[in-house]
Design a protein around this motif. Structure first.
Motif, PDB file in Angstrom:
ATOM      1  N   CYS A 168       0.828  -1.208   0.000  1.00  0.00           N
ATOM      2  CA  CYS A 168       0.000   0.000   0.000  1.00  0.00           C
ATOM      3  C   CYS A 168       0.860   1.255   0.000  1.00  0.00           C
ATOM      4  O   CYS A 168       0.597   2.213  -0.747  1.00  0.00           O
ATOM      5  N   VAL A 169       1.891   1.259   0.837  1.00  0.00           N
ATOM      6  CA  VAL A 169       2.790   2.419   0.892  1.00  0.00           C
ATOM      7  C   VAL A 169       3.513   2.600  -0.435  1.00  0.00           C
ATOM      8  O   VAL A 169       3.688   3.725  -0.924  1.00  0.00           O
ATOM      9  N   GLU A 170       3.930   1.507  -1.049  1.00  0.00           N
ATOM     10  CA  GLU A 170       4.586   1.587  -2.356  1.00  0.00           C
ATOM     11  C   GLU A 170       3.637   2.175  -3.399  1.00  0.00           C
ATOM     12  O   GLU A 170       4.036   3.009  -4.226  1.00  0.00           O
ATOM     13  N   PHE A 171       2.378   1.747  -3.370  1.00  0.00           N
ATOM     14  CA  PHE A 171       1.384   2.282  -4.303  1.00  0.00           C
ATOM     15  C   PHE A 171       1.222   3.793  -4.101  1.00  0.00           C
ATOM     16  O   PHE A 171       1.198   4.565  -5.068  1.00  0.00           O
ATOM     17  N   LEU A 172       1.117   4.219  -2.840  1.00  0.00           N
ATOM     18  CA  LEU A 172       0.954   5.643  -2.553  1.00  0.00           C
ATOM     19  C   LEU A 172       2.184   6.433  -2.980  1.00  0.00           C
ATOM     20  O   LEU A 172       2.069   7.547  -3.493  1.00  0.00           O
ATOM     21  N   THR A 173       3.357   5.868  -2.769  1.00  0.00           N
ATOM     22  CA  THR A 173       4.596   6.548  -3.150  1.00  0.00           C
ATOM     23  C   THR A 173       4.654   6.773  -4.654  1.00  0.00           C
ATOM     24  O   THR A 173       5.055   7.849  -5.117  1.00  0.00           O
ATOM     25  N   ALA A 178       2.458  16.730  -6.090  1.00  0.00           N
ATOM     26  CA  ALA A 178       2.316  17.944  -5.280  1.00  0.00           C
ATOM     27  C   ALA A 178       0.866  18.190  -4.902  1.00  0.00           C
ATOM     28  O   ALA A 178       0.574  18.648  -3.794  1.00  0.00           O
ATOM     29  N   ASP A 179      -0.083  17.864  -5.808  1.00  0.00           N
ATOM     30  CA  ASP A 179      -1.475  18.189  -5.525  1.00  0.00           C
ATOM     31  C   ASP A 179      -2.153  17.212  -4.564  1.00  0.00           C
ATOM     32  O   ASP A 179      -3.284  17.460  -4.130  1.00  0.00           O
ATOM     33  N   ASN A 180      -1.498  16.100  -4.221  1.00  0.00           N
ATOM     34  CA  ASN A 180      -2.075  15.211  -3.203  1.00  0.00           C
ATOM     35  C   ASN A 180      -1.128  14.986  -2.034  1.00  0.00           C
ATOM     36  O   ASN A 180      -1.380  14.137  -1.176  1.00  0.00           O
ATOM     37  N   ALA A 181      -0.037  15.753  -2.000  1.00  0.00           N
ATOM     38  CA  ALA A 181       0.982  15.541  -0.970  1.00  0.00           C
ATOM     39  C   ALA A 181       0.439  15.802   0.429  1.00  0.00           C
ATOM     40  O   ALA A 181       0.745  15.053   1.372  1.00  0.00           O
ATOM     41  N   LEU A 184      -1.935  12.915   1.519  1.00  0.00           N
ATOM     42  CA  LEU A 184      -1.187  11.709   1.864  1.00  0.00           C
ATOM     43  C   LEU A 184      -0.350  11.920   3.130  1.00  0.00           C
ATOM     44  O   LEU A 184      -0.153  10.976   3.905  1.00  0.00           O
ATOM     45  N   LEU A 185       0.133  13.135   3.342  1.00  0.00           N
ATOM     46  CA  LEU A 185       0.892  13.414   4.565  1.00  0.00           C
ATOM     47  C   LEU A 185       0.011  13.223   5.796  1.00  0.00           C
ATOM     48  O   LEU A 185       0.435  12.640   6.803  1.00  0.00           O
ATOM     49  N   THR A 186      -1.224  13.700   5.734  1.00  0.00           N
ATOM     50  CA  THR A 186      -2.153  13.517   6.850  1.00  0.00           C
ATOM     51  C   THR A 186      -2.382  12.037   7.132  1.00  0.00           C
ATOM     52  O   THR A 186      -2.366  11.592   8.290  1.00  0.00           O
ATOM     53  N   GLN A 187      -2.579  11.258   6.070  1.00  0.00           N
ATOM     54  CA  GLN A 187      -2.810   9.824   6.245  1.00  0.00           C
ATOM     55  C   GLN A 187      -1.554   9.117   6.752  1.00  0.00           C
ATOM     56  O   GLN A 187      -1.645   8.208   7.587  1.00  0.00           O
ATOM     57  N   ALA A 188      -0.403   9.534   6.250  1.00  0.00           N
ATOM     58  CA  ALA A 188       0.847   8.910   6.694  1.00  0.00           C
ATOM     59  C   ALA A 188       1.078   9.152   8.181  1.00  0.00           C
ATOM     60  O   ALA A 188       1.536   8.261   8.911  1.00  0.00           O
ATOM     61  N   ALA A 197       5.580   9.695   5.068  1.00  0.00           N
ATOM     62  CA  ALA A 197       5.488  11.085   5.529  1.00  0.00           C
ATOM     63  C   ALA A 197       6.702  11.881   5.078  1.00  0.00           C
ATOM     64  O   ALA A 197       6.585  13.036   4.647  1.00  0.00           O
ATOM     65  N   SER A 198       7.882  11.279   5.157  1.00  0.00           N
ATOM     66  CA  SER A 198       9.099  11.959   4.730  1.00  0.00           C
ATOM     67  C   SER A 198       9.067  12.273   3.237  1.00  0.00           C
ATOM     68  O   SER A 198       9.466  13.372   2.808  1.00  0.00           O
ATOM     69  N   LEU A 199       8.585  11.345   2.435  1.00  0.00           N
ATOM     70  CA  LEU A 199       8.492  11.577   0.994  1.00  0.00           C
ATOM     71  C   LEU A 199       7.481  12.686   0.682  1.00  0.00           C
ATOM     72  O   LEU A 199       7.701  13.502  -0.220  1.00  0.00           O
ATOM     73  N   CYS A 200       6.387  12.713   1.436  1.00  0.00           N
ATOM     74  CA  CYS A 200       5.394  13.780   1.253  1.00  0.00           C
ATOM     75  C   CYS A 200       6.001  15.148   1.570  1.00  0.00           C
ATOM     76  O   CYS A 200       5.806  16.123   0.830  1.00  0.00           O
TER      77      CYS A 200
END
Length: 386
Positions: A168-173, A178-181, A184-188, A197-200
């Protein structure tokens, strides 16, 4: 990570009739069509094992099947969507398979307080996410998409299946932009995924303006907002960042059902307001924005104006440490000491903004090279970021 296509061997559309012979038995009707509570039924299927060449195929054949099942999970009970679809969904499963793939299921079925019930209600789990979890436990197949990835991640964490979490994390990555960062940061942060979270945050750093302009920015919580404002690596003018924070405050007032007033915006911002680096603005930016916003007190506005205009500068309560795009100082170089007025040019001077990526080459030498090479016009300036 795209969907993996057709279902496992032996599955067919709900409602289709079984055909005898080596082609294999049909998959039972979908869980949503199982209707009210009924005792477990096992349709006799002769020699189905002979058509499955591997253990993986045999277990995949049992996925979402009544065959040999000894437990049912009831999902969606009491949910509006489930009621509209005809009631809760009942999904058959096999205790041994689940216990072999999840410590949570192992404790549920074999622990000191093991359940003996033939039906187990899971009111907080989405049916699609639970089926994705079971598919993974039965066959190692991953079937997630943009609409189900977050609920699948929640379900994988709930039942302690770290391999599915990683998928799941790989899929999100892979789908991080930028427009969903911010979303995804909130969810991370919610799911305690520090790598995501770091990637976001890295994406927000590189494309700050695009990130804060997205709809998801105003939906973040106050802790996520503060975590972003604390960063020294945002690539945005502080005046624009302040404007985005004001938008967030207005949205937060509406979420809390408060009138959108200056006082309420200041209230919902709380500690986030102190993380805005007002001293990094120009006096024009401050006068046009924060000074007229009503969020700062009169005393704070006066102190900041004094900070901009007098020397030595009085101490202010706001951070004056530069962010990445504002570090260093701007220097101007005049290639020509005198310019003929007949040129009739009254615009601004040409400007070059560059960043020194080579630590072994001094800025003075770089600027001198530009002058010698003729890269600076009659009145040029070079902004350097150290």
């Amino acid at each position: 990570m795209a969907s993996l296509g057709p279902a496992a061997a032996g599955e067919q559309a709900p409602g289709a009739e079984a055909e005898p012979g080596p082609a294999g038995p049909p998959l039972p009707a979908s869980p949503s069509a199982l209707g009210p509570l009924l005792p477990l039924q096992r349709e006799p299927l002769y020699n189905w094992q002979a058509t499955k060449a591997s253990l993986k195929e045999r277990f995949a054949f049992l996925f979402n099947s009544e065959l040999l099942s000894d437990v049912r999970f009831v999902l969606g009970k009491g949910r509006g969507a489930a009621a509209a679809a005809g009631g809760p969904q009942r999904i058959p499963a096999h205790r041994f398979v689940l216990a072999a793939g999840s410590a949570v299921f192992d404790a549920m079925f074999n622990g000191g307080m093991a359940t003996t019930s033939a039906e187990i209600e899971l009111p907080d789990v989405e049916p699609a996410a639970f089926l994705a979890l079971l598919r993974f436990l039965y066959s190692d197949e991953v079937q997630i998409g943009p609409e189900t990835v977050m609920t699948t991640l929640y379900t994988a964490k709930k039942y302690a299946v770290p391999a599915l979490e990683a998928h799941c994390v790989e899929f999100l990555t892979k789908h991080l932009r930028a427009d969903n960062a911010f979303m995804l940061l909130t969810q991370a942060r919610l799911f305690d995924e520090p790598q995501l979270a770091s990637l976001c945050l890295d994406t927000i750093d590189k494309s700050t303006m695009d990130a804060i302009s997205a709809e998801g920015f105003t939906d973040i919580d106050i802790d996520t907002l503060c975590a972003v404002l604390e960063r020294d690596t945002l690539s945005i003018r502080e005046s624009r960042l302040f404007g985005a924070v004001v938008r967030w405050a207005e949205a937060e007032c509406q979420r809390q059902q408060l009138p959108v007033t200056f006082g309420n915006k200041q209230k919902v911002l709380g500690k986030a307001l102190s993380l805005i680096r007002f001293p990094l603005m120009t006096i024009e930016e401050f006068a046009a924005g924060p000074a007229q916003s009503g969020i700062l007190s009169d005393r704070e506005v006066v102190n900041l104006f004094l900070h901009f205009t007098v020397n030595p500068k009085p101490r202010v309560e706001y951070i004056d440490r530069p962010r990445c795009c504002l570090r260093g100082k701007e220097c101007c170089i005049n290639r020509f000491q005198q310019v003929e007025s007949r040129w009739g040019y009254s615009g601004t001077s040409d400007r070059i903004r560059s960043s020194n990526m080579r630590k072994n080459k001094p800025w003075d030498k770089m600027i001198l090279d530009l002058v010698v090479m003729g890269q600076l016009t009659h009145s040029g300036s070079c902004s350097k970021n150290l």
